[in-house]
Enzyme design. Structure first.
Site, PDB file in Angstrom:
ATOM      1  N   HIS A  97      -6.435   7.253  -9.271  1.00  0.00           N
ATOM      2  CA  HIS A  97      -5.724   6.229  -8.197  1.00  0.00           C
ATOM      3  C   HIS A  97      -6.688   5.231  -7.832  1.00  0.00           C
ATOM      4  CE1 HIS A  97      -2.925  10.105  -7.102  1.00  0.00           C
ATOM      5  NE2 HIS A  97      -3.092  10.152  -8.402  1.00  0.00           N
ATOM      6  N   GLU A  99      -7.563   4.405  -5.043  1.00  0.00           N
ATOM      7  CA  GLU A  99      -8.140   4.356  -3.887  1.00  0.00           C
ATOM      8  C   GLU A  99      -9.415   5.347  -4.625  1.00  0.00           C
ATOM      9  OE1 GLU A  99      -4.095   5.087  -2.016  1.00  0.00           O
ATOM     10  OE2 GLU A  99      -5.141   5.257  -4.052  1.00  0.00           O
ATOM     11  N   CYS A 125      -3.422   9.196  -1.641  1.00  0.00           N
ATOM     12  CA  CYS A 125      -2.599  11.151  -1.780  1.00  0.00           C
ATOM     13  C   CYS A 125      -3.693  12.089  -1.595  1.00  0.00           C
ATOM     14  CB  CYS A 125      -1.696  11.179  -3.004  1.00  0.00           C
ATOM     15  SG  CYS A 125      -4.151  11.069  -3.823  1.00  0.00           S
ATOM     16  N   CYS A 128      -6.623  11.584  -2.602  1.00  0.00           N
ATOM     17  CA  CYS A 128      -7.487  10.222  -2.029  1.00  0.00           C
ATOM     18  C   CYS A 128      -8.141  10.504  -0.511  1.00  0.00           C
ATOM     19  CB  CYS A 128      -6.527   8.817  -2.223  1.00  0.00           C
ATOM     20  SG  CYS A 128      -6.376   8.672  -4.604  1.00  0.00           S
TER      21      CYS A 128
END
Length: 209
Positions: A97, A99, A125, A128
């Site tokens: 992801h 991040e 999420c 993260c």
């Protein structure tokens, strides 16, 4: 040069002190602003302005990815963007992801995460969020919320970042800013949802005459 360094060091220590004293991420500490923004905790004006200015860079980064999620790292001392990353899950890494990629980029550069704020196009999420908390990031700003992504039909683990932060005992909870520049971030995900709907629609065969 010595005076500049001293001033920068003073601002860093001042900012760190303010962020360390934050009361948490409960709604009681939120400051609502027009446009749906919600700022939790005490934000130094310079840092808040810097994170808002950084969102277009995160959006530009997101537009380079198949799944349009982007994030940038902002130095809390001078407000400069020092790293950026986009979602790269198409390469086969389910943890890639934006991040997560940003934290890896920061580590590769030898940056100290407690001296930087993260600005992401969408709410982190749970994966993260946990990584950001473990990294000791003092401030997190995002555009589109997980709830909004879910409403658009984009699959999510719909747990708010603030809820995860409230369960952390890793240290001071980060300051948060949500719903920031959704005029830039929401269109990313409306378009993503539209493309996904088109992809799932069965193709109709032309009638033979």
């Amino acid at each position: 040069m010595a005076s500049l360094f001293s001033s920068r060091r003073w601002f860093l220590s001042m900012t760190a002190g303010v962020l360390a004293a934050l009361p948490g991420t409960s709604r009681a500490g939120a400051h609502e602003r027009p446009g749906g923004e919600a700022w939790n905790g005490s934000w130094p004006p310079e840092l808040k302005a810097a994170t808002v200015r950084a969102m277009p860079e995160a959006v530009a980064c997101a537009r380079t990815a198949r799944w349009p999620f982007g994030a940038v790292l902002v130095d809390v001392g001078d407000g400069e963007v020092v790293a950026e990353a986009a979602n790269s899950m198409e390469d086969g890494d389910a943890t890639a992801h934006a991040e997560m990629n940003l934290l890896r980029a920061a580590a590769a550069k030898g940056l100290r995460l407690p001296e930087h704020a993260v600005v992401s196009t969408a709410e982190p999420c749970p994966m993260c969020a946990g990584a950001l908390l473990w990294a000791g990031v003092p401030a997190v700003v995002f555009g589109t919320s997980n709830a909004r992504l879910t409403a658009l039909g984009i699959p999510q683990i719909d747990v708010p970042f603030a809820s995860i932060a409230r369960h952390s005992t890793l240290g001071p909870r980060p300051a948060t800013g949500g719903g920031v520049r959704t005029d830039l971030t929401d269109p990313l995900y409306r378009e993503m949802a539209r493309r996904d709907r088109q992809r799932r629609q069965p193709r109709t065969r032309s009638a033979a005459w």
